[in-house]
Design a protein around this motif. Sequence first.
Motif, short mmCIF file in Angstrom:
data_model
loop_
_atom_site.label_atom_id
_atom_site.label_comp_id
_atom_site.label_asym_id
_atom_site.label_seq_id
_atom_site.Cartn_x
_atom_site.Cartn_y
_atom_site.Cartn_z
N LEU A 101 30.85 86.15 33.42
CA LEU A 101 30.19 85.27 32.45
C LEU A 101 30.55 83.81 32.72
CD1 LEU A 101 28.41 85.41 29.88
CD2 LEU A 101 30.52 85.46 28.54
N VAL A 102 31.84 83.56 32.96
CA VAL A 102 32.28 82.19 33.26
C VAL A 102 31.59 81.69 34.52
CG1 VAL A 102 34.27 80.72 33.82
CG2 VAL A 102 34.55 82.58 32.18
N CYS A 103 31.51 82.55 35.50
CA CYS A 103 30.91 82.17 36.78
C CYS A 103 29.42 81.83 36.59
CB CYS A 103 31.08 83.32 37.77
SG CYS A 103 30.74 82.82 39.45
N HIS A 104 28.76 82.62 35.79
CA HIS A 104 27.34 82.39 35.52
C HIS A 104 27.15 81.03 34.82
CE1 HIS A 104 23.23 83.12 34.31
NE2 HIS A 104 23.57 82.89 33.05
N GLN A 105 28.01 80.78 33.83
CA GLN A 105 27.91 79.50 33.11
C GLN A 105 28.26 78.32 34.02
OE1 GLN A 105 30.59 80.47 29.95
NE2 GLN A 105 28.95 81.16 28.59
N LEU A 106 29.21 78.54 34.90
CA LEU A 106 29.59 77.49 35.85
C LEU A 106 28.42 77.14 36.77
CD1 LEU A 106 31.79 75.68 37.15
CD2 LEU A 106 32.55 77.66 38.45
N CYS A 107 27.72 78.17 37.23
CA CYS A 107 26.56 77.94 38.11
C CYS A 107 25.51 77.11 37.38
CB CYS A 107 25.93 79.25 38.56
SG CYS A 107 26.96 80.12 39.71
N LEU A 108 25.31 77.40 36.11
CA LEU A 108 24.32 76.64 35.33
C LEU A 108 24.76 75.18 35.18
CD1 LEU A 108 23.41 79.12 32.42
CD2 LEU A 108 22.07 78.57 34.45
N GLU A 109 26.05 75.02 34.96
CA GLU A 109 26.61 73.67 34.78
C GLU A 109 26.42 72.82 36.04
OE1 GLU A 109 29.07 73.61 31.85
OE2 GLU A 109 28.55 71.50 31.92
N LEU A 110 26.58 73.46 37.18
CA LEU A 110 26.53 72.73 38.45
C LEU A 110 25.11 72.46 38.92
CD1 LEU A 110 29.24 74.81 40.35
CD2 LEU A 110 29.50 72.46 39.58
N LYS A 111 24.17 73.10 38.25
CA LYS A 111 22.79 73.05 38.73
C LYS A 111 22.20 71.65 38.55
CE LYS A 111 18.66 75.82 38.48
NZ LYS A 111 17.96 76.86 37.77
N HIS A 112 21.68 71.11 39.63
CA HIS A 112 20.93 69.86 39.57
C HIS A 112 19.67 70.07 40.39
CE1 HIS A 112 19.64 65.78 40.27
NE2 HIS A 112 20.46 65.36 39.34
N PHE A 171 29.10 63.20 40.51
CA PHE A 171 28.50 63.81 39.31
C PHE A 171 29.40 64.92 38.76
CE2 PHE A 171 25.52 67.28 37.87
CZ PHE A 171 25.27 66.75 36.61
N TYR A 172 29.91 65.77 39.65
CA TYR A 172 30.80 66.85 39.21
C TYR A 172 32.09 66.28 38.61
CZ TYR A 172 27.67 69.63 42.17
OH TYR A 172 26.57 70.19 42.74
N SER A 173 32.59 65.20 39.24
CA SER A 173 33.82 64.59 38.72
C SER A 173 33.59 64.02 37.32
CB SER A 173 34.30 63.46 39.63
OG SER A 173 34.64 63.98 40.88
#
Lengths: 322, 251
Positions: free
Chosen positions: B9-20, B96-98
């Motif tokens: 679940l965390v990994c899925h949310q992380l992928c969404l967060e990183l999406k640009h 952006f990630y920082s």
Amino acid sequence: MTLSRIYLEKKGKLKSVERALESVLTVANPLLSEASLDLLKAGGKRIRPLLTLLCAEYGDPKRKAVTDSAVMLELIHMASLVHDDVVDDSDLRRGKPTVKAQWNNRVAMFTGDFIFAKAIELISDVDNLDVHRSISRVIRDLSLGEIDQIKELYHWDQNLRTYLRRIKRKTALLMALSCQLGALSSGCSSEIGLKLYYFGYYLGMSYQITDDILDFIGSKKQLGKPAGGDLRNGNITLPTYFAINRYGLRNSIRKVLENKNPSHEQWDSVIRSIRASGAIRDSEQLSNAYLQKGIKLLEQLPQGKVTHALRVIADYIGTRDY
Amino acid sequence: MSLFKELDLVCHQLCLELKHEYVQTVLPKPDIDRDKMTIYYMLFRMNEPQQAAGSYTKSVMVAEIGLNTHETMTCEKRTDKELLKQRQLTVLSGDFYSALYYYTLARQSNIELVKWVAQAIQNFNEYKCALFFPHVHFGWQELINEIKKIESALVGKIAHQLGFTHVVPYISDFFLLKRLIAERDLSNEEKHTGYFSKLRLDDDDQLVEKLDWEIKSQTAQLSQALQQSENQSELFLKLRDYINLQLPQMA
């Protein structure tokens, strides 16, 4: 009151900011120290710290958080400059070799990341969640603005809104934050903080439009590079937008942008045409319109020396030629 | 929910967060170090409910990914527009990630964690500069020590600040090992990250041999240390089980 007078009156405070910057950038690693301090010594207008210090005068300017905010904002600006030089492949900044030119791109990454982290560490002592939410949103938007700029390179048919959103993120938000933080860190009400935020925002919009105009009309000596550098790099700024959409230069600009290897003569010719069209005047008008909005906001602030000083800065931004 | 389900679940949310939307048309998706994510999650989960631990893990992973993105920066002159664009977006997406870690943690009201991450990033960059531009010649062992500091700069700092200093040596050894294995695999493909470029070795074969030896030695040491430790804390036991599970698959 003149701009030099304002700088003179704030000289002591600006020196404190400068000393604090030097202190936080002096670290054990000699390379990182040298790269960061060289950038600091290259100077700059320090317009953001100046705005923070001035706006703090509406509250208690002696609070430590005021200097910390000014230092943090300048650190964020410095970090973005180091990385911008890699993005733009620039070897010179303010006549001095850039970090990436003196060392290499990787050192520029390390230095920028290091300075940025310093800025965040410094501001993390501020015990106000609203302040953190505001700063972090601006920093995020700043990076999104830079990405937008790359995305929109060579897009000669972009609309005005796209350009305005880009310069808002790229420049105006940090100026807005500089003013707002001055107010909040000195204990002003959030109402004053908000007014100053919008004053800084309008100032920043005007500032960036003026920068984009100067890129066309400045001399090589003033700019440190040939005029029209933005367009040569595919960056469609306001004068180009107006030249395309109001002055019938669409085809000539499109031709040069779509050409894989345009000659110097082709570039120079297009840049001369933009200069000669009414695009520069129209851009100046829009810059001025933003400035007037900012000046109007000043009427809602306590009338006195500080408000007058902010008016002088606004006037300078409207007339600056470098 | 099992640990692995929670991590998915965390990994899925992380992928969404990183999406640009735009960045992903130019650059490959950022790599997510699942081991690092797991260990962060274990650390945060000791004192936090599932959701908060997941959110904090996501934020520090974004910071890690920002640094890793800048890791891929190249230095040679580029004139090709597409390659130039890739480089430009490498800089800007890393920025952006920082920015994103601060943004997300500020929204979770965890400014203390912001501070720790910011301090760790400074250390990370200082270690990197020391490694790539050393003032003295590094011998093999000194180089290994420097790499160890870099690889666990963030996770080690977070573990320490959360009060789990006793697990830092194991975490550091584990991520050193991961890096050495990655370096060996790259050397086998004759690719280089620059970590070992300051060594005065005659050829790549010699480096691969040295790395092979180091990996074996580090794996044995870590296994032994985990086995012999008298620590019976919940975190240590979880960490030991996790590392023991990963080690045979790694080397």
